[in-house]
Design a protein around this motif. Structure first.
Motif, PDB file in Angstrom:
ATOM      1  N   ASN A  93      -8.297   0.966   5.802  1.00 20.68           N
ATOM      2  CA  ASN A  93      -7.559   0.607   4.780  1.00 20.68           C
ATOM      3  C   ASN A  93      -6.042   0.555   5.353  1.00 20.68           C
ATOM      4  O   ASN A  93      -5.190  -0.328   5.312  1.00 20.68           O
ATOM      5  CB  ASN A  93      -7.527   1.535   3.579  1.00 20.68           C
ATOM      6  CG  ASN A  93      -6.769   1.088   2.664  1.00 20.68           C
ATOM      7  OD1 ASN A  93      -6.807  -0.157   2.130  1.00 20.68           O
ATOM      8  ND2 ASN A  93      -5.891   1.945   2.013  1.00 20.68           N
ATOM      9  N   CYS A  94      -5.696   1.885   6.183  1.00 18.77           N
ATOM     10  CA  CYS A  94      -4.366   1.852   6.640  1.00 18.77           C
ATOM     11  C   CYS A  94      -4.055   1.833   8.354  1.00 18.77           C
ATOM     12  O   CYS A  94      -3.118   1.829   8.818  1.00 18.77           O
ATOM     13  CB  CYS A  94      -3.671   3.237   6.214  1.00 18.77           C
ATOM     14  SG  CYS A  94      -4.233   4.671   6.662  1.00 18.77           S
TER      15      CYS A  94
ATOM     16  N   MET B  23       0.730  -1.101  -0.033  1.00 21.63           N
ATOM     17  CA  MET B  23       0.005  -0.045  -0.016  1.00 21.63           C
ATOM     18  C   MET B  23       0.779   1.242   0.006  1.00 21.63           C
ATOM     19  O   MET B  23       1.878   1.213   0.774  1.00 21.63           O
ATOM     20  CB  MET B  23      -0.883  -0.069   1.055  1.00 21.63           C
ATOM     21  CG  MET B  23      -1.536   1.365   1.452  1.00 21.63           C
ATOM     22  SD  MET B  23      -2.794   1.296   3.237  1.00 21.63           S
ATOM     23  CE  MET B  23      -2.780  -0.228   3.753  1.00 21.63           C
ATOM     24  N   LYS B  24       0.556   2.146  -0.926  1.00 19.19           N
ATOM     25  CA  LYS B  24       1.386   3.465  -1.000  1.00 19.19           C
ATOM     26  C   LYS B  24       0.740   4.364  -0.026  1.00 19.19           C
ATOM     27  O   LYS B  24      -0.340   4.799  -0.092  1.00 19.19           O
ATOM     28  CB  LYS B  24       1.343   3.898  -2.482  1.00 19.19           C
ATOM     29  CG  LYS B  24       2.181   5.375  -2.665  1.00 19.19           C
ATOM     30  CD  LYS B  24       1.996   5.861  -3.938  1.00 19.19           C
ATOM     31  CE  LYS B  24       2.992   7.129  -4.412  1.00 19.19           C
ATOM     32  NZ  LYS B  24       2.579   7.975  -3.502  1.00 19.19           N
ATOM     33  N   LEU B  25       1.366   5.093   0.967  1.00 20.21           N
ATOM     34  CA  LEU B  25       1.017   5.996   1.798  1.00 20.21           C
ATOM     35  C   LEU B  25       1.641   7.417   1.410  1.00 20.21           C
ATOM     36  O   LEU B  25       2.830   7.632   0.979  1.00 20.21           O
ATOM     37  CB  LEU B  25       1.335   5.640   3.153  1.00 20.21           C
ATOM     38  CG  LEU B  25       0.821   4.206   3.637  1.00 20.21           C
ATOM     39  CD1 LEU B  25       1.347   4.115   4.936  1.00 20.21           C
ATOM     40  CD2 LEU B  25      -0.696   4.233   3.800  1.00 20.21           C
ATOM     41  N   ASN B  26       0.663   8.433   1.781  1.00 24.58           N
ATOM     42  CA  ASN B  26       1.137   9.852   1.179  1.00 24.58           C
ATOM     43  C   ASN B  26       2.242  10.202   2.413  1.00 24.58           C
ATOM     44  O   ASN B  26       1.899   9.801   3.544  1.00 24.58           O
ATOM     45  CB  ASN B  26       0.035  10.639   1.451  1.00 24.58           C
ATOM     46  CG  ASN B  26      -0.804  10.291  -0.127  1.00 24.58           C
ATOM     47  OD1 ASN B  26      -0.586   9.976  -0.921  1.00 24.58           O
ATOM     48  ND2 ASN B  26      -2.313  10.246   0.566  1.00 24.58           N
TER      49      ASN B  26
ATOM     50  N   HIS C  46      -3.820   9.976   4.435  1.00 25.99           N
ATOM     51  CA  HIS C  46      -2.739   9.053   4.538  1.00 25.99           C
ATOM     52  C   HIS C  46      -2.677   8.084   3.473  1.00 25.99           C
ATOM     53  O   HIS C  46      -1.596   7.977   2.855  1.00 25.99           O
ATOM     54  CB  HIS C  46      -2.688   8.152   5.838  1.00 25.99           C
ATOM     55  CG  HIS C  46      -1.361   7.766   6.383  1.00 25.99           C
ATOM     56  ND1 HIS C  46      -0.185   8.359   6.427  1.00 25.99           N
ATOM     57  CD2 HIS C  46      -1.032   6.397   6.872  1.00 25.99           C
ATOM     58  CE1 HIS C  46       0.771   7.515   6.652  1.00 25.99           C
ATOM     59  NE2 HIS C  46       0.378   6.379   7.195  1.00 25.99           N
ATOM     60  N   CYS C  47      -3.840   7.589   3.135  1.00 27.47           N
ATOM     61  CA  CYS C  47      -3.944   6.316   2.020  1.00 27.47           C
ATOM     62  C   CYS C  47      -4.757   6.775   0.794  1.00 27.47           C
ATOM     63  O   CYS C  47      -5.114   5.970  -0.132  1.00 27.47           O
ATOM     64  CB  CYS C  47      -4.035   5.013   2.596  1.00 27.47           C
ATOM     65  SG  CYS C  47      -5.766   4.741   3.255  1.00 27.47           S
TER      66      CYS C  47
END
Length: 123
Positions: A86-87, A1-4, A40-41
């Motif tokens: 999700n995150c 998962m790509k997080l900001n 965040h996600c």
């Protein structure tokens, strides 16, 4: 998962469960039509049609997008924390039985946690 990537202020609330000052957040008095996302996600969390003014100092919603938000017992033992399904990032708290809306639920969310997106029209 790509997080900001998060600023230090965002990390404080989103990762370490701090609370922003009441009446200070960008989305407290914001009433545009669209969807609120996890900062965040980018997961969709709330729709603007479910936002209402609870006069509490933070954005309030009486419903979440199905499956987007998890409820967990807060470490204080009294409140119910809400986190991104999700995150796992901290959103705020959920309260029931206050009588603000017919759904009788208030998701009290930190503005700093949210990102707003205008919904694309259906084709």
């Amino acid at each position: 998962m790509k997080l900001n990537k998060l600023t230090e202020a965002e990390k404080s609330v989103i990762l370490y469960k701090a609370t922003e000052r009441p009446f200070s957040g960008k989305y407290y008095e914001f009433n545009e039509e669209g969807v609120y996302l996890c900062k965040h996600c980018n997961a969709p969390l709330y729709k603007s049609k479910d936002k209402f003014d609870a006069h509490c100092g933070w954005p309030s919603f009486d419903d979440a997008i199905a499956g987007a938000v998890k409820r967990v017992r807060d470490t204080d033992g009294y409140r119910t924390e809400i986190i991104c399904a999700n995150c796992g990032a901290h959103l705020g708290h959920v309260f029931e039985g206050e009588g603000f809306t017919k759904k009788d639920t208030r998701y009290c969310v930190n503005s700093i946690y949210l990102k707003f997106q205008i919904e694309a029209p259906l084709k």
